[in-house]
Motif scaffolding. Structure first.
Motif, PDB file in Angstrom:
ATOM      1  N   THR A  55      13.071 -40.961 -54.076  1.00 21.99           N
ATOM      2  CA  THR A  55      14.266 -40.874 -53.238  1.00 21.99           C
ATOM      3  C   THR A  55      15.521 -41.024 -54.094  1.00 21.99           C
ATOM      4  O   THR A  55      16.504 -40.310 -53.896  1.00 21.99           O
ATOM      5  N   LEU A  56      15.475 -41.947 -55.051  1.00 16.95           N
ATOM      6  CA  LEU A  56      16.612 -42.099 -55.970  1.00 16.95           C
ATOM      7  C   LEU A  56      16.835 -40.816 -56.768  1.00 16.95           C
ATOM      8  O   LEU A  56      17.984 -40.427 -57.026  1.00 16.95           O
ATOM      9  N   ARG A  57      15.758 -40.144 -57.128  1.00 11.62           N
ATOM     10  CA  ARG A  57      15.861 -38.866 -57.838  1.00 11.62           C
ATOM     11  C   ARG A  57      16.518 -37.814 -56.957  1.00 11.62           C
ATOM     12  O   ARG A  57      17.325 -37.014 -57.420  1.00 11.62           O
ATOM     13  N   GLN A  58      16.165 -37.803 -55.666  1.00  7.84           N
ATOM     14  CA  GLN A  58      16.802 -36.875 -54.724  1.00  7.84           C
ATOM     15  C   GLN A  58      18.310 -37.120 -54.681  1.00  7.84           C
ATOM     16  O   GLN A  58      19.105 -36.178 -54.680  1.00  7.84           O
ATOM     17  N   MET A  59      18.688 -38.394 -54.661  1.00  9.57           N
ATOM     18  CA  MET A  59      20.115 -38.732 -54.642  1.00  9.57           C
ATOM     19  C   MET A  59      20.814 -38.259 -55.912  1.00  9.57           C
ATOM     20  O   MET A  59      21.918 -37.718 -55.858  1.00  9.57           O
ATOM     21  N   ARG A  60      20.169 -38.479 -57.055  1.00  6.53           N
ATOM     22  CA  ARG A  60      20.780 -38.050 -58.324  1.00  6.53           C
ATOM     23  C   ARG A  60      20.936 -36.533 -58.377  1.00  6.53           C
ATOM     24  O   ARG A  60      21.948 -36.018 -58.863  1.00  6.53           O
ATOM     25  N   TRP A  61      19.926 -35.809 -57.873  1.00  6.36           N
ATOM     26  CA  TRP A  61      19.976 -34.347 -57.886  1.00  6.36           C
ATOM     27  C   TRP A  61      21.148 -33.841 -57.050  1.00  6.36           C
ATOM     28  O   TRP A  61      21.934 -33.013 -57.514  1.00  6.36           O
ATOM     29  N   THR A  62      21.269 -34.336 -55.821  1.00 10.60           N
ATOM     30  CA  THR A  62      22.372 -33.865 -54.970  1.00 10.60           C
ATOM     31  C   THR A  62      23.714 -34.266 -55.568  1.00 10.60           C
ATOM     32  O   THR A  62      24.658 -33.469 -55.568  1.00 10.60           O
ATOM     33  N   ASN A  63      23.805 -35.473 -56.102  1.00 10.79           N
ATOM     34  CA  ASN A  63      25.053 -35.921 -56.694  1.00 10.79           C
ATOM     35  C   ASN A  63      25.429 -35.062 -57.894  1.00 10.79           C
ATOM     36  O   ASN A  63      26.596 -34.680 -58.065  1.00 10.79           O
ATOM     37  N   THR A  64      24.461 -34.728 -58.718  1.00 12.16           N
ATOM     38  CA  THR A  64      24.719 -33.878 -59.892  1.00 12.16           C
ATOM     39  C   THR A  64      25.214 -32.501 -59.463  1.00 12.16           C
ATOM     40  O   THR A  64      26.187 -31.984 -60.029  1.00 12.16           O
ATOM     41  N   LEU A  65      24.561 -31.909 -58.468  1.00 12.50           N
ATOM     42  CA  LEU A  65      25.008 -30.590 -58.009  1.00 12.50           C
ATOM     43  C   LEU A  65      26.416 -30.643 -57.438  1.00 12.50           C
ATOM     44  O   LEU A  65      27.234 -29.746 -57.680  1.00 12.50           O
ATOM     45  N   ILE A  66      26.708 -31.676 -56.681  1.00 12.70           N
ATOM     46  CA  ILE A  66      28.061 -31.822 -56.123  1.00 12.70           C
ATOM     47  C   ILE A  66      29.080 -31.927 -57.254  1.00 12.70           C
ATOM     48  O   ILE A  66      30.136 -31.279 -57.211  1.00 12.70           O
ATOM     49  N   LYS A  67      28.772 -32.706 -58.277  1.00 11.63           N
ATOM     50  CA  LYS A  67      29.685 -32.848 -59.417  1.00 11.63           C
ATOM     51  C   LYS A  67      29.866 -31.524 -60.151  1.00 11.63           C
ATOM     52  O   LYS A  67      30.968 -31.194 -60.599  1.00 11.63           O
ATOM     53  N   GLN A  68      28.792 -30.769 -60.294  1.00 14.02           N
ATOM     54  CA  GLN A  68      28.861 -29.510 -61.028  1.00 14.02           C
ATOM     55  C   GLN A  68      29.587 -28.422 -60.238  1.00 14.02           C
ATOM     56  O   GLN A  68      30.356 -27.652 -60.806  1.00 14.02           O
ATOM     57  N   LEU A  69      29.317 -28.343 -58.942  1.00 13.03           N
ATOM     58  CA  LEU A  69      29.813 -27.223 -58.149  1.00 13.03           C
ATOM     59  C   LEU A  69      31.195 -27.439 -57.532  1.00 13.03           C
ATOM     60  O   LEU A  69      31.934 -26.474 -57.345  1.00 13.03           O
ATOM     61  N   SER A  70      31.536 -28.679 -57.203  1.00 13.56           N
ATOM     62  CA  SER A  70      32.783 -28.885 -56.466  1.00 13.56           C
ATOM     63  C   SER A  70      34.041 -28.447 -57.218  1.00 13.56           C
ATOM     64  O   SER A  70      34.935 -27.864 -56.584  1.00 13.56           O
ATOM     65  N   PRO A  71      34.159 -28.662 -58.522  1.00  7.57           N
ATOM     66  CA  PRO A  71      35.401 -28.197 -59.163  1.00  7.57           C
ATOM     67  C   PRO A  71      35.617 -26.689 -58.994  1.00  7.57           C
ATOM     68  O   PRO A  71      36.698 -26.251 -58.617  1.00  7.57           O
ATOM     69  N   GLN A  72      34.585 -25.916 -59.246  1.00  6.19           N
ATOM     70  CA  GLN A  72      34.715 -24.469 -59.139  1.00  6.19           C
ATOM     71  C   GLN A  72      34.903 -24.029 -57.691  1.00  6.19           C
ATOM     72  O   GLN A  72      35.776 -23.228 -57.390  1.00  6.19           O
ATOM     73  N   LEU A  73      34.069 -24.564 -56.792  1.00  6.25           N
ATOM     74  CA  LEU A  73      34.121 -24.117 -55.402  1.00  6.25           C
ATOM     75  C   LEU A  73      35.414 -24.528 -54.715  1.00  6.25           C
ATOM     76  O   LEU A  73      35.991 -23.744 -53.956  1.00  6.25           O
ATOM     77  N   LEU A  74      35.889 -25.733 -54.958  1.00  2.56           N
ATOM     78  CA  LEU A  74      37.090 -26.209 -54.275  1.00  2.56           C
ATOM     79  C   LEU A  74      38.360 -25.575 -54.810  1.00  2.56           C
ATOM     80  O   LEU A  74      39.345 -25.447 -54.079  1.00  2.56           O
ATOM     81  N   THR A  75      38.359 -25.173 -56.062  1.00  4.68           N
ATOM     82  CA  THR A  75      39.570 -24.578 -56.624  1.00  4.68           C
ATOM     83  C   THR A  75      39.585 -23.055 -56.539  1.00  4.68           C
ATOM     84  O   THR A  75      40.600 -22.429 -56.819  1.00  4.68           O
ATOM     85  N   SER A  76      38.467 -22.461 -56.114  1.00  9.01           N
ATOM     86  CA  SER A  76      38.426 -20.993 -56.050  1.00  9.01           C
ATOM     87  C   SER A  76      38.762 -20.458 -54.659  1.00  9.01           C
ATOM     88  O   SER A  76      38.863 -19.266 -54.472  1.00  9.01           O
ATOM     89  N   LEU A  77      38.904 -21.333 -53.670  1.00  9.13           N
ATOM     90  CA  LEU A  77      39.189 -20.877 -52.297  1.00  9.13           C
ATOM     91  C   LEU A  77      40.672 -20.617 -52.086  1.00  9.13           C
ATOM     92  O   LEU A  77      41.506 -21.246 -52.620  1.00  9.13           O
TER      93      LEU A  77
END
Length: 149
Positions: A127-149
């Protein structure tokens, strides 16, 4: 201001106001538990301050954070926001499960229930691994996705 950032500001403002209300409700509901009451009240003050600071920053950028508006990042909107919403939902679900695993592990230790402790010890790390995975994706994707809209 980029639309993705504006959406996120609205979501955070909404979330801070909701958390403040929820904390006040807990403080009132558990007034006899002095630590819970006082800490929840203090934490509610923090969330109200955060919401105020967000509103000030948004206003300086010409953005109004309506308190009556529906929650942004609710799954509607551009595909990037939908992905971030889905990842946030997954992360929160995994976080809730993690807390439950931790509670079970603590109870198992107290009652010396080896089977329950073994189960929690085997499953909680995943479960902790699931949390790390989602957190990592959010960190990786949010800069590009939030600034490209």
């Amino acid at each position: 201001m980029k639309d993705g950032i504006a959406h996120t500001l609205r979501a955070l403002h909404h979330g801070e106001r909701r958390l403040a209300r929820d904390l006040v409700a807990v403080a009132e509901r558990h007034a006899e538990e002095h630590e819970v009451h006082h800490v929840a009240t203090d934490l509610a003050d923090w969330s109200r301050e955060h919401a105020g600071r967000l509103a000030e920053l948004a206003a300086a950028e010409g953005l109004r954070l309506d308190d009556d508006a529906t929650e942004p990042l609710s799954g509607a909107g551009p595909e990037g926001l939908l992905l971030l919403h889905d990842l946030r939902t997954l992360h929160l679900a995994a976080t809730e499960n993690s807390l439950h695993w931790e509670m079970l592990a603590q109870a198992a230790q107290t009652t010396r229930d080896e089977r329950l402790l073994d189960l929690a010890s085997a499953c909680h790390p995943r479960t902790l691994r699931q949390m790390r995975w989602t957190n990592t994706l959010i960190k990786q994707l949010s800069p590009q996705l939030l600034t490209s809209l």
